[in-house]
Scaffold this motif. Structure first.
Motif, short mmCIF file in Angstrom:
data_model
loop_
_atom_site.label_atom_id
_atom_site.label_comp_id
_atom_site.label_asym_id
_atom_site.label_seq_id
_atom_site.Cartn_x
_atom_site.Cartn_y
_atom_site.Cartn_z
N GLU A 49 44.65 41.18 35.39
CA GLU A 49 44.25 40.79 36.60
C GLU A 49 42.67 40.26 36.76
O GLU A 49 42.44 38.97 37.52
CB GLU A 49 44.46 41.71 37.27
CG GLU A 49 45.21 42.44 37.63
CD GLU A 49 46.87 41.85 38.27
OE1 GLU A 49 46.15 40.91 38.88
OE2 GLU A 49 47.84 41.84 37.84
N SER A 52 42.66 36.84 35.77
CA SER A 52 43.35 35.63 36.59
C SER A 52 42.42 35.43 37.47
O SER A 52 42.30 33.86 37.86
CB SER A 52 44.43 36.68 37.07
OG SER A 52 45.15 35.74 37.98
N GLY A 56 41.58 32.69 34.94
CA GLY A 56 42.57 33.10 33.39
C GLY A 56 41.51 32.91 32.37
O GLY A 56 40.09 33.13 32.55
N LYS A 74 50.07 36.85 33.92
CA LYS A 74 49.56 35.82 35.07
C LYS A 74 48.95 34.70 34.33
O LYS A 74 49.02 34.17 32.96
CB LYS A 74 48.45 36.36 35.72
CG LYS A 74 48.50 37.54 36.47
CD LYS A 74 48.99 38.00 37.12
CE LYS A 74 49.74 38.53 38.07
NZ LYS A 74 48.36 39.27 38.95
N SER A 75 48.96 33.26 35.20
CA SER A 75 48.97 31.98 34.77
C SER A 75 47.31 32.48 34.21
O SER A 75 46.63 32.30 34.59
CB SER A 75 48.59 30.89 36.63
OG SER A 75 50.06 31.02 37.12
N ASN A 76 46.97 30.98 33.17
CA ASN A 76 46.34 30.52 32.15
C ASN A 76 45.80 31.93 31.86
O ASN A 76 44.68 32.11 31.52
CB ASN A 76 45.17 29.88 33.18
CG ASN A 76 45.39 29.47 34.50
OD1 ASN A 76 46.06 27.49 33.11
ND2 ASN A 76 45.00 29.30 35.34
N ILE A 77 46.52 32.74 31.48
CA ILE A 77 46.00 34.08 30.27
C ILE A 77 46.42 34.07 29.14
O ILE A 77 47.82 33.55 28.68
CB ILE A 77 46.53 35.22 30.99
CG1 ILE A 77 46.77 35.85 32.66
CG2 ILE A 77 46.70 36.30 30.45
CD1 ILE A 77 44.84 36.10 32.41
N VAL A 121 54.66 31.76 36.10
CA VAL A 121 53.67 30.95 36.55
C VAL A 121 53.11 30.46 36.00
O VAL A 121 54.18 29.56 35.05
CB VAL A 121 52.28 32.50 35.70
CG1 VAL A 121 52.34 33.16 36.94
CG2 VAL A 121 53.44 32.80 34.68
#
Length: 524
Positions: A49, A52, A56, A74-77, A121
């Motif tokens: 989190e 994020s 990211g 999550k996106s860009n993780i 995501v």
């Protein structure tokens, strides 16, 4: 000057620390986690989190042992496991609550969160040289407990939750036995409606259910991973379903079900979403234990198209290349290319295309429920110690269409069988069977058998056996070894069998004609 240099140095160190702190890498040991095997789900999810919120980042696991429950990506993780890192997932089912929207065996439902779960995501990665252990035995044992019960048993809270959260779910009657269990294990990794996924380098083991299972995703790359799920139920390796632009390469897989399976949804639920799996490449992989090496279906109701499978080794799987479906599935499987495959110790069929998987229903009118296999081409395959070289079986209302086998050499117990198919070609195919004919053709039409045969023909057994088949060209055949019978033909529907450009000097009986064969059926 010395004071000035010290100030400059302090500024440099402060700036360097700030840069390192903001470079997007979060060492989980600095984020409240531990590498002593004590559960730290909150710390890991908190790091995800935190990254994020900053747009990211990479969650880094140094060497050591970690324990966690379900994780939501999550996106860009990026999840990065260093060499020596072991990430274990909890055996407590509560750690996979609340239920989430997921897909199980081709049906969308609410159930346990996958171990790694991502929904809606993009740009997610799991990589490194570490090991991820799903500790699936607890899940396997619960399935065994439910399935082997000799009478009614009390429902668990998880089964009751499933019933409450999945009212109105639609399924075919044959699937009722599975639905009635009300217990659906989570996949190891399921990304749902995501794009730009990379899984690289890591080892997955002991998955509760399917291992790598992207659903409704675009641009998926799985490369250089190892999957090991020993002695376990339905623990498929890599299962892209209703996905586009999938790249699988350089993987080593040994599992309790199919090694790689391409799917697109089950029956009416799959057709409702109508999302095909297409543009898939599978290359440079080795598959050991498993029901199938590379499998398409049986959940293919959304369609499967434009698939290439190349440069793979299957050693010890139950089957090699398997394409399966049944009446009621619907969907089209088409434009499939398989090339440069080596198989060894295949317990059942090396190659199988079958529209009678799972059930044997009565003939139906052609509708959206009718499955279709067409435009499938298999070449450059070597097989040793296989049980059956190949099996092709369509359904009467929809024969399998436009299939070719080229440059294939098989040593095994039985040869190729083709039933209810049209436009099938064999070019440069040698099958050394120890039981029965190398090629058995029935209820089929429009075939070419070009330079086919056996290096070990069996006395009294035809190399090619034809029954109720028509429009067949048998050409360019020159049996090198002494052959008792090359062709046996029978059946009232057998006609237009053409023999051209063959040399049968080593054959005792070129054509053995059955009692129901029309006198004009064979044209030499």
């Amino acid at each position: 000057m010395k004071i000035k240099n010290i100030i400059i140095l302090l500024f440099f160190i402060t700036g360097l620390n700030t840069a390192l702190a903001n470079d997007g890498w979060l060492n989980i040991l600095n984020e409240g986690g531990n590498n002593k095997g004590i559960k730290c789900t909150e710390a890991i999810q908190g790091a995800i989190e935190k990254a994020s919120k900053n747009g990211g980042g990479t969650i880094f696991f140094p060497a050591g042992e970690y324990l966690t429950g379900a994780l939501k990506l999550k996106s860009n993780i990026t999840i990065h496991l260093d060499s020596g890192a072991l990430l274990k997932f909890s055996e407590n089912f509560d750690d996979y609550l609340p239920y989430v929207e997921m897909r199980y065996e081709g049906i969308v439902m609410q159930s346990f969160s996958p171990l790694f779960y991502a929904k809606d995501v993009e740009n997610i990665t799991i990589k490194g040289r570490g090991v991820i252990d799903g500790q699936g035995k607890a899940w396997w044992n619960e399935v065994y407990r439910i399935e082997t019960a000799k009478g009614p048993i009390p429902e668990t809270k998880y089964q009751k939750m499933w019933t409450e959260q999945n009212k109105g779910i639609v399924y075919e009657p044959y699937y009722k036995r599975t639905i009635d269990k009300h217990f659906f294990r989570p996949s190891f990794f399921q990304a749902y409606n995501c794009k730009n996924i990379l899984i690289e380098g890591v080892t997955f083991k002991n998955s509760p259910f399917w291992t790598i299972n992207p659903e409704f995703c675009d641009n998926v790359t799985v490369t250089g991973i190892t999957i090991n799920n020993p002695h376990s139920p339905n623990t498929d390796g890599i299962n892209p379903s209703s996905c586009t632009n999938v790249h699988i390469s350089n993987c080593h897989i040994s599992v309790g079900d199919d090694c790689i399976t391409i799917k697109s949804g089950r029956d009416a639920d799959g057709r409702k979403y109508g999302k095909a799996t297409e543009n898939v490449t599978i290359t440079n992989c080795t598959m050991l234990s498993g029901h199938g090496g590379v499998v398409i279906g049986s959940e293919m109701s959304g369609g499967i198209k434009k698939i290439t499978i190349s440069n793979c080794v299957f050693d010890g799987t139950d089957r090699g290349i398997r394409i399966k479906a049944a009446r009621g599935r619907g969907g089209v499987v088409e434009d499939i290319r398989v090339d440069n495959i080596v198989m060894k110790n295949i317990k059942e069929e090396a190659i199988i295309l079958d529209l009678f998987y799972d059930k044997d229903n009565a003939v139906e009118p052609v509708t959206e429920r009718t499955p279709i296999f067409r435009n499938i081409h298999i070449s450059n395959v070597t097989g040793g110690n296989v049980n059956k070289a190949g099996f092709v079986r369509g359904i009467s209302e929809m024969p399998i269409q436009n299939i070719s086998f080229s440059n294939i050499n098989m040593d095994g117990k039985e040869g190729f069988t083709v039933i209810t198919a049209s436009d099938v070609e064999f070019h440069d195919v040698k099958v050394n069977a120890t039981l029965g004919s190398s090629f058995k053709i029935s209820d089929a039409k429009n075939l070419i058998l070009d330079n086919v045969g056996s290096s070990t023909p069996i006395k009294g057994i035809p190399v090619i056996k034809i029954d109720n088949a028509s429009n067949i060209m048998i050409n360019n055949n020159f049996p090198f070894n002494t052959t008792d019978i090359f062709i046996e033909a029978d059946g009232k529907e057998t006609k237009n069998i053409f023999l051209k450009n063959n040399v049968f000097n080593n054959v005792t009986t070129t054509v053995k004609k059955g009692k129901d064969l029309d006198k004009k059926a064979i044209v030499e």
